[in-house]
Design a protein around this motif. Sequence first.
Motif, PDB file in Angstrom:
ATOM      1  N   TRP A 235      35.383 -32.305  38.184  1.00 52.95           N
ATOM      2  CA  TRP A 235      34.253 -32.343  37.851  1.00 52.95           C
ATOM      3  C   TRP A 235      33.215 -32.796  39.106  1.00 52.95           C
ATOM      4  O   TRP A 235      32.177 -32.009  39.069  1.00 52.95           O
ATOM      5  CB  TRP A 235      33.791 -33.420  36.704  1.00 52.95           C
ATOM      6  N   GLN A 236      33.709 -33.673  39.739  1.00 56.89           N
ATOM      7  CA  GLN A 236      32.731 -33.886  41.056  1.00 56.89           C
ATOM      8  C   GLN A 236      32.676 -32.747  42.035  1.00 56.89           C
ATOM      9  O   GLN A 236      31.511 -32.576  42.317  1.00 56.89           O
ATOM     10  CB  GLN A 236      33.359 -35.166  41.761  1.00 56.89           C
ATOM     11  N   GLU A 237      33.778 -32.290  42.190  1.00 60.04           N
ATOM     12  CA  GLU A 237      33.693 -31.066  43.270  1.00 60.04           C
ATOM     13  C   GLU A 237      33.046 -29.849  42.604  1.00 60.04           C
ATOM     14  O   GLU A 237      32.206 -29.021  43.195  1.00 60.04           O
ATOM     15  CB  GLU A 237      35.065 -30.578  43.550  1.00 60.04           C
ATOM     16  N   SER A 238      33.083 -29.761  41.192  1.00 66.71           N
ATOM     17  CA  SER A 238      32.227 -28.505  40.449  1.00 66.71           C
ATOM     18  C   SER A 238      30.800 -28.761  40.703  1.00 66.71           C
ATOM     19  O   SER A 238      29.979 -27.747  40.764  1.00 66.71           O
ATOM     20  CB  SER A 238      32.735 -28.386  38.996  1.00 66.71           C
ATOM     21  N   ARG A 239      30.478 -29.901  40.697  1.00 64.84           N
ATOM     22  CA  ARG A 239      28.917 -30.330  40.872  1.00 64.84           C
ATOM     23  C   ARG A 239      28.410 -29.761  42.133  1.00 64.84           C
ATOM     24  O   ARG A 239      27.283 -29.503  42.485  1.00 64.84           O
ATOM     25  CB  ARG A 239      28.749 -31.816  40.593  1.00 64.84           C
ATOM     26  N   ASN A 240      29.378 -30.067  43.186  1.00 64.60           N
ATOM     27  CA  ASN A 240      29.020 -29.684  44.648  1.00 64.60           C
ATOM     28  C   ASN A 240      28.923 -28.041  44.545  1.00 64.60           C
ATOM     29  O   ASN A 240      28.027 -27.441  45.320  1.00 64.60           O
ATOM     30  CB  ASN A 240      30.181 -29.914  45.590  1.00 64.60           C
ATOM     31  N   LEU A 241      29.838 -27.259  43.908  1.00 67.65           N
ATOM     32  CA  LEU A 241      29.760 -25.972  43.912  1.00 67.65           C
ATOM     33  C   LEU A 241      28.362 -25.438  43.297  1.00 67.65           C
ATOM     34  O   LEU A 241      27.784 -24.535  43.587  1.00 67.65           O
ATOM     35  CB  LEU A 241      30.773 -25.410  43.016  1.00 67.65           C
ATOM     36  N   VAL A 242      27.822 -26.281  42.206  1.00 69.96           N
ATOM     37  CA  VAL A 242      26.656 -25.751  41.545  1.00 69.96           C
ATOM     38  C   VAL A 242      25.548 -26.018  42.817  1.00 69.96           C
ATOM     39  O   VAL A 242      24.704 -25.127  42.650  1.00 69.96           O
ATOM     40  CB  VAL A 242      26.195 -26.770  40.258  1.00 69.96           C
ATOM     41  N   ILE A 243      25.432 -27.068  43.153  1.00 67.12           N
ATOM     42  CA  ILE A 243      24.379 -27.276  44.183  1.00 67.12           C
ATOM     43  C   ILE A 243      24.483 -26.251  45.177  1.00 67.12           C
ATOM     44  O   ILE A 243      23.428 -25.711  45.634  1.00 67.12           O
ATOM     45  CB  ILE A 243      24.753 -28.665  44.763  1.00 67.12           C
ATOM     46  N   GLU A 244      25.724 -25.960  45.854  1.00 67.85           N
ATOM     47  CA  GLU A 244      25.661 -24.728  46.772  1.00 67.85           C
ATOM     48  C   GLU A 244      25.146 -23.540  46.249  1.00 67.85           C
ATOM     49  O   GLU A 244      24.560 -22.696  46.868  1.00 67.85           O
ATOM     50  CB  GLU A 244      27.037 -24.847  47.312  1.00 67.85           C
ATOM     51  N   VAL A 245      25.568 -23.202  45.117  1.00 66.88           N
ATOM     52  CA  VAL A 245      24.973 -21.830  44.606  1.00 66.88           C
ATOM     53  C   VAL A 245      23.816 -21.919  44.181  1.00 66.88           C
ATOM     54  O   VAL A 245      22.946 -20.932  44.585  1.00 66.88           O
ATOM     55  CB  VAL A 245      25.883 -21.647  43.197  1.00 66.88           C
ATOM     56  N   TYR A 246      23.138 -23.008  43.726  1.00 66.90           N
ATOM     57  CA  TYR A 246      21.576 -22.916  43.621  1.00 66.90           C
ATOM     58  C   TYR A 246      20.775 -22.903  44.896  1.00 66.90           C
ATOM     59  O   TYR A 246      19.809 -22.218  44.861  1.00 66.90           O
ATOM     60  CB  TYR A 246      21.200 -24.369  42.792  1.00 66.90           C
ATOM     61  N   LYS A 247      21.408 -23.404  45.715  1.00 70.13           N
ATOM     62  CA  LYS A 247      20.806 -23.117  47.398  1.00 70.13           C
ATOM     63  C   LYS A 247      20.662 -21.642  47.482  1.00 70.13           C
ATOM     64  O   LYS A 247      19.812 -21.056  47.923  1.00 70.13           O
ATOM     65  CB  LYS A 247      21.537 -23.908  48.180  1.00 70.13           C
ATOM     66  N   LEU A 248      21.908 -21.091  47.486  1.00 68.77           N
ATOM     67  CA  LEU A 248      22.003 -19.572  47.589  1.00 68.77           C
ATOM     68  C   LEU A 248      20.892 -18.849  46.772  1.00 68.77           C
ATOM     69  O   LEU A 248      20.466 -17.734  47.355  1.00 68.77           O
ATOM     70  CB  LEU A 248      23.344 -19.177  47.470  1.00 68.77           C
ATOM     71  N   LEU A 249      20.936 -19.011  45.409  1.00 69.99           N
ATOM     72  CA  LEU A 249      20.109 -18.087  44.502  1.00 69.99           C
ATOM     73  C   LEU A 249      18.718 -18.357  45.198  1.00 69.99           C
ATOM     74  O   LEU A 249      17.805 -17.176  44.787  1.00 69.99           O
ATOM     75  CB  LEU A 249      19.975 -19.176  43.225  1.00 69.99           C
ATOM     76  N   LYS A 250      17.937 -19.359  45.802  1.00 72.01           N
ATOM     77  CA  LYS A 250      16.574 -19.119  46.192  1.00 72.01           C
ATOM     78  C   LYS A 250      16.555 -17.880  47.155  1.00 72.01           C
ATOM     79  O   LYS A 250      15.481 -17.842  47.390  1.00 72.01           O
ATOM     80  CB  LYS A 250      16.428 -20.508  47.067  1.00 72.01           C
ATOM     81  N   LYS A 251      17.571 -17.514  47.863  1.00 73.12           N
ATOM     82  CA  LYS A 251      17.518 -16.337  48.836  1.00 73.12           C
ATOM     83  C   LYS A 251      17.481 -15.178  48.158  1.00 73.12           C
ATOM     84  O   LYS A 251      17.114 -14.105  48.775  1.00 73.12           O
ATOM     85  CB  LYS A 251      18.715 -16.548  49.656  1.00 73.12           C
ATOM     86  N   PHE A 252      17.920 -15.073  46.757  1.00 73.09           N
ATOM     87  CA  PHE A 252      17.922 -13.713  46.188  1.00 73.09           C
ATOM     88  C   PHE A 252      16.536 -13.025  45.925  1.00 73.09           C
ATOM     89  O   PHE A 252      15.331 -13.680  45.726  1.00 73.09           O
ATOM     90  CB  PHE A 252      18.779 -13.846  44.907  1.00 73.09           C
ATOM     91  N   PRO A 253      16.461 -11.833  45.773  1.00 71.46           N
ATOM     92  CA  PRO A 253      15.061 -11.190  45.505  1.00 71.46           C
ATOM     93  C   PRO A 253      14.842 -11.434  44.356  1.00 71.46           C
ATOM     94  O   PRO A 253      15.482 -11.783  43.487  1.00 71.46           O
ATOM     95  CB  PRO A 253      15.331  -9.558  45.801  1.00 71.46           C
ATOM     96  N   ILE A 254      13.319 -11.261  43.971  1.00 67.92           N
ATOM     97  CA  ILE A 254      12.637 -11.629  42.772  1.00 67.92           C
ATOM     98  C   ILE A 254      13.184 -10.818  41.776  1.00 67.92           C
ATOM     99  O   ILE A 254      13.314 -11.311  40.551  1.00 67.92           O
ATOM    100  CB  ILE A 254      10.883 -11.613  42.844  1.00 67.92           C
ATOM    101  N   GLU A 255      13.652  -9.629  41.866  1.00 75.73           N
ATOM    102  CA  GLU A 255      14.047  -8.761  40.853  1.00 75.73           C
ATOM    103  C   GLU A 255      15.337  -9.110  40.066  1.00 75.73           C
ATOM    104  O   GLU A 255      15.927  -8.725  39.246  1.00 75.73           O
ATOM    105  CB  GLU A 255      14.055  -7.337  41.214  1.00 75.73           C
ATOM    106  N   GLU A 256      16.011  -9.905  41.104  1.00 78.73           N
ATOM    107  CA  GLU A 256      17.253 -10.598  40.434  1.00 78.73           C
ATOM    108  C   GLU A 256      17.029 -11.676  39.556  1.00 78.73           C
ATOM    109  O   GLU A 256      18.209 -12.299  39.158  1.00 78.73           O
ATOM    110  CB  GLU A 256      18.405 -10.581  41.568  1.00 78.73           C
ATOM    111  N   ARG A 257      16.263 -12.129  39.380  1.00 80.85           N
ATOM    112  CA  ARG A 257      15.752 -13.559  38.905  1.00 80.85           C
ATOM    113  C   ARG A 257      16.350 -13.567  37.350  1.00 80.85           C
ATOM    114  O   ARG A 257      17.043 -14.549  36.960  1.00 80.85           O
ATOM    115  CB  ARG A 257      14.389 -13.887  38.682  1.00 80.85           C
TER     116      ARG A 257
END
Length: 122
Positions: free
Chosen positions: A11-33
């Motif tokens: 569970w703890q490591e999966s939270r780290n994965l969530v954080i890392e994915v959310y950081k990457l999502l900020k880089k996606f183009p607006i049309e992928e929102r």
Amino acid sequence: MEYGFERLNAWQESRNLVIEVYKLLKKFPIEERYALCDQLRRAVISIPSNIAEGNGRMALKEQIHFFEIAYGSVMEVYCQLQIAVDLGYITGDEFNEVKKFCFSTSKLISGLRASKVAQLPQ
């Protein structure tokens, strides 16, 4: 005071994965929102959520079922991140960094599942 699932390494490591994915999502183009971003958010959030829910179930078979769903969500996230690389939304290096979290999370979930399977009556 804490719930039992909060002590689980998976569970703890999966939270780290969530954080890392959310950081990457900020880089996606607006049309992928509302497309790939939404799908990635749902998949990555379901990992710690299903670990927590599974840990809260009383029946071993139900616990195993929820851990299997969490594992499947890790695979879904991993696949979608590969697609994000293919589309040029994230770099190969960024993918390789988050890949480490996918692998460690999936291994911990597998171990958690195996520990529950071992407790099933023969």
